[in-house]
Design an enzyme around this catalytic site. Structure first.
Site, PDB file in Angstrom:
ATOM      1  N   HIS A  86     -98.914  18.095   5.397  1.00  0.00           N
ATOM      2  CA  HIS A  86     -98.014  17.388   6.317  1.00  0.00           C
ATOM      3  C   HIS A  86     -98.245  15.893   6.174  1.00  0.00           C
ATOM      4  O   HIS A  86     -99.379  15.427   6.193  1.00  0.00           O
ATOM      5  CB  HIS A  86     -98.266  17.781   7.771  1.00  0.00           C
ATOM      6  CG  HIS A  86     -97.391  17.016   8.724  1.00  0.00           C
ATOM      7  ND1 HIS A  86     -96.072  17.346   8.958  1.00  0.00           N
ATOM      8  CD2 HIS A  86     -97.622  15.888   9.441  1.00  0.00           C
ATOM      9  CE1 HIS A  86     -95.539  16.472   9.784  1.00  0.00           C
ATOM     10  NE2 HIS A  86     -96.455  15.572  10.099  1.00  0.00           N
ATOM     11  N   ASP A 165     -92.362  22.113  21.686  1.00  0.00           N
ATOM     12  CA  ASP A 165     -92.475  20.836  20.988  1.00  0.00           C
ATOM     13  C   ASP A 165     -91.118  20.181  20.803  1.00  0.00           C
ATOM     14  O   ASP A 165     -90.973  18.970  20.971  1.00  0.00           O
ATOM     15  CB  ASP A 165     -93.144  21.019  19.621  1.00  0.00           C
ATOM     16  CG  ASP A 165     -93.170  19.702  18.855  1.00  0.00           C
ATOM     17  OD1 ASP A 165     -93.803  18.760  19.347  1.00  0.00           O
ATOM     18  OD2 ASP A 165     -92.515  19.594  17.807  1.00  0.00           O
ATOM     19  N   ARG A 172     -90.144  12.466  24.572  1.00  0.00           N
ATOM     20  CA  ARG A 172     -91.028  11.346  24.217  1.00  0.00           C
ATOM     21  C   ARG A 172     -90.232  10.206  23.605  1.00  0.00           C
ATOM     22  O   ARG A 172     -90.523   9.031  23.828  1.00  0.00           O
ATOM     23  CB  ARG A 172     -92.112  11.816  23.240  1.00  0.00           C
ATOM     24  CG  ARG A 172     -93.196  12.665  23.899  1.00  0.00           C
ATOM     25  CD  ARG A 172     -94.016  13.420  22.859  1.00  0.00           C
ATOM     26  NE  ARG A 172     -94.529  12.527  21.838  1.00  0.00           N
ATOM     27  CZ  ARG A 172     -94.666  12.851  20.549  1.00  0.00           C
ATOM     28  NH1 ARG A 172     -94.318  14.048  20.121  1.00  0.00           N
ATOM     29  NH2 ARG A 172     -95.154  11.986  19.693  1.00  0.00           N
ATOM     30  N   SER A 187     -98.077  17.800  18.685  1.00  0.00           N
ATOM     31  CA  SER A 187     -96.731  18.057  18.172  1.00  0.00           C
ATOM     32  C   SER A 187     -96.800  18.521  16.716  1.00  0.00           C
ATOM     33  O   SER A 187     -96.243  19.556  16.341  1.00  0.00           O
ATOM     34  CB  SER A 187     -95.888  16.783  18.273  1.00  0.00           C
ATOM     35  OG  SER A 187     -94.653  16.933  17.611  1.00  0.00           O
ATOM     36  N   LYS A 191     -96.861  22.996  15.314  1.00  0.00           N
ATOM     37  CA  LYS A 191     -95.938  23.563  14.323  1.00  0.00           C
ATOM     38  C   LYS A 191     -96.691  24.040  13.084  1.00  0.00           C
ATOM     39  O   LYS A 191     -96.414  25.111  12.553  1.00  0.00           O
ATOM     40  CB  LYS A 191     -94.879  22.531  13.939  1.00  0.00           C
ATOM     41  CG  LYS A 191     -93.883  22.256  15.065  1.00  0.00           C
ATOM     42  CD  LYS A 191     -92.831  21.243  14.667  1.00  0.00           C
ATOM     43  CE  LYS A 191     -93.416  19.889  14.396  1.00  0.00           C
ATOM     44  NZ  LYS A 191     -92.744  18.763  15.004  1.00  0.00           N
TER      45      LYS A 191
END
Length: 429
Positions: A86, A165, A172, A187, A191
């Site tokens: 990620h 999320d 947010r 967050s 995931k």
């Protein structure tokens, strides 16, 4: 369902600097997902978390509650181990495209559930959708079959993963609480953990083109996410990487696919290759397939990674041989005098690419496949007066003026430069 807690009590606890207990966290995340906790109440709680923080136990429980709001994927039935990557997002960050097939060469399955771009950072799915025919939406069965057959898949995440999320992310964005490190970390990690991978490598960008401009904040985010992964039983490491200058020589959708294919063909810009290889080495180690950097580089040079890329694109109905879209109009920015390019600001290039049509301001906006910025020099390169520095690409030439505004002061040419900086700054494990 009778409600066991009161949202105002939970808000007060965090407002006053207290620690939320497991029951409070489980309840508030679930109740918010169900619509029992109102948006204004979760807004207040998010602000209290931004201002007062959370400890490791709280963040871990918050992440677990977000995972519990939806489904979890299970890759246990695959014949090979899984590893995922990620990135926190940057300009010219096309690393997922060469990385997924490269790691798959070594017998590790790579389930890359990716997103679309918003603002100045590009989205992996937007890039791949410039490949004619390629589709982002796969069923879970299709994804598992492709992971078994090809070893790599890049597709959009199903709506069932961590629905809490999705709701909190949108909130947010409009309440000035995007920067809360506990909420960023939970967050991302809710995931990634829900995706079910056994090893995870985080690419935490630092610099003007990154979400985290400051090395200290980036290190705190990396540490928090690594701890969350570890607490959830996922082997997690993070690399802090430089995003003061764009990655590679392109920012835009089809432009970045073209550059990724160059990397898979054994060429491409050194910084893109170096980061792809560094992340691949970490992913393979995490999946218990330790492989040397030399062996990983060899898989790019000898065409093995390209073979997986072609199979991966074809499996998702894309044509790996089809010409990529080109923008109808171009505009060249040239160096005013001789010297060394001393800086090229990633954020400015990202905003210019966005304004040219490569990105979107709202989720429902369309993107232009061919739009973006091509860079002809990187900091440390010698340039001559009149040399092209940047080529701007768009289908809508009226966008050039706003792109030029974004690029005002974005680069400097001096008598000598500091030379190239290493793309990997640090490692957090």
């Amino acid at each position: 369902m009778s409600e066991t807690h009161d949202a105002v009590d939970v808000i007060r606890t965090k407002r006053d600097g207290g620690t939320l207990d497991a029951a409070q966290i489980d309840w508030v995340v679930d109740a918010y997902t169900r619509g029992v906790v109102a948006e204004e109440q979760m807004s207040a709680l998010a602000m209290a978390i931004l201002l007062n923080g959370m400890d490791r136990t709280e963040i871990s429980r918050w992440t677990a509650a977000m995972i519990a709001s939806g489904e979890r994927m299970d890759f246990a039935g695959l014949s090979r181990p899984t590893a995922d990557k990620h990135s926190t997002g940057g300009v010219g960050d096309k690393i997922t495209l060469p990385l997924a097939p490269l790691v798959a060469v070594f017998g590790v399955a790579v389930p890359q559930l990716s997103g679309r771009g918003l603002g100045h950072t590009g989205g992996t799915l937007d890039k791949l959708e410039s490949v004619p025919g390629w589709r982002a939406a796969l069923s879970n069965d299709e994804m598992l079959r492709q992971l078994e057959d090809v070893g790599a898949v890049i597709c959009q995440a199903g709506s069932g993963l961590a629905p809490a999320d999705r709701k909190l992310y949108a909130l947010r964005d409009v309440t000035g609480t995007v920067e809360a490190i506990p909420l960023i970390a939970s967050s991302i990690m809710s995931k990634k953990i829900a995706e079910g991978t056994s090893a995870l490598v985080l690419d935490v960008k630092v610099g003007s083109g990154a979400f985290m401009k400051d090395l200290g904040a980036a290190r705190e985010l990396a540490r928090t996410m690594v701890d969350l992964g570890t607490d959830a039983g996922v082997r997690t490491v993070a690399l802090l990487t430089d995003m003061s200058t764009p990655l590679g020589l392109t920012a835009g959708n089809a432009l970045e696919v073209r550059e990724s294919v160059e990397v898979l063909a054994g060429g491409g810009p050194a910084d893109v290759v170096d980061l792809t290889v560094a992340l691949a080495v970490e992913m393979l180690a995490g999946a218990d397939r330790p492989t040397s950097e030399d062996d990983v580089r060899a898989a790019l040079a000898d065409g093995r990674a390209m073979d997986v890329w072609r199979r991966m694109i074809t499996a998702q109905d894309g044509d790996p041989d089809a010409p990529l879209p080109l923008a109808r109009e171009t505009d060249v920015v040239r160096a005013a005098h001789d010297g060394v390019l001393t800086s090229l600001d990633a954020y400015a290039v990202g905003v210019a690419a966005w304004r040219l049509g490569a990105g979107r301001a709202r989720r429902e906006d369309a993107v232009q496949a061919g739009a973006g910025v091509e860079m002809h020099a990187k900091p440390g390169d010698v340039v001559r007066a009149g040399d092209p520095l940047l080529t701007l690409h768009t289908d809508t030439p009226e966008k050039f003026a706003r792109a030029h505004e974004a690029l005002a002061g974005a680069w400097s040419v001096g008598e000598d430069g500091a030379g190239r900086t290493e793309v990997v700054i640090d490692r957090v494990a």
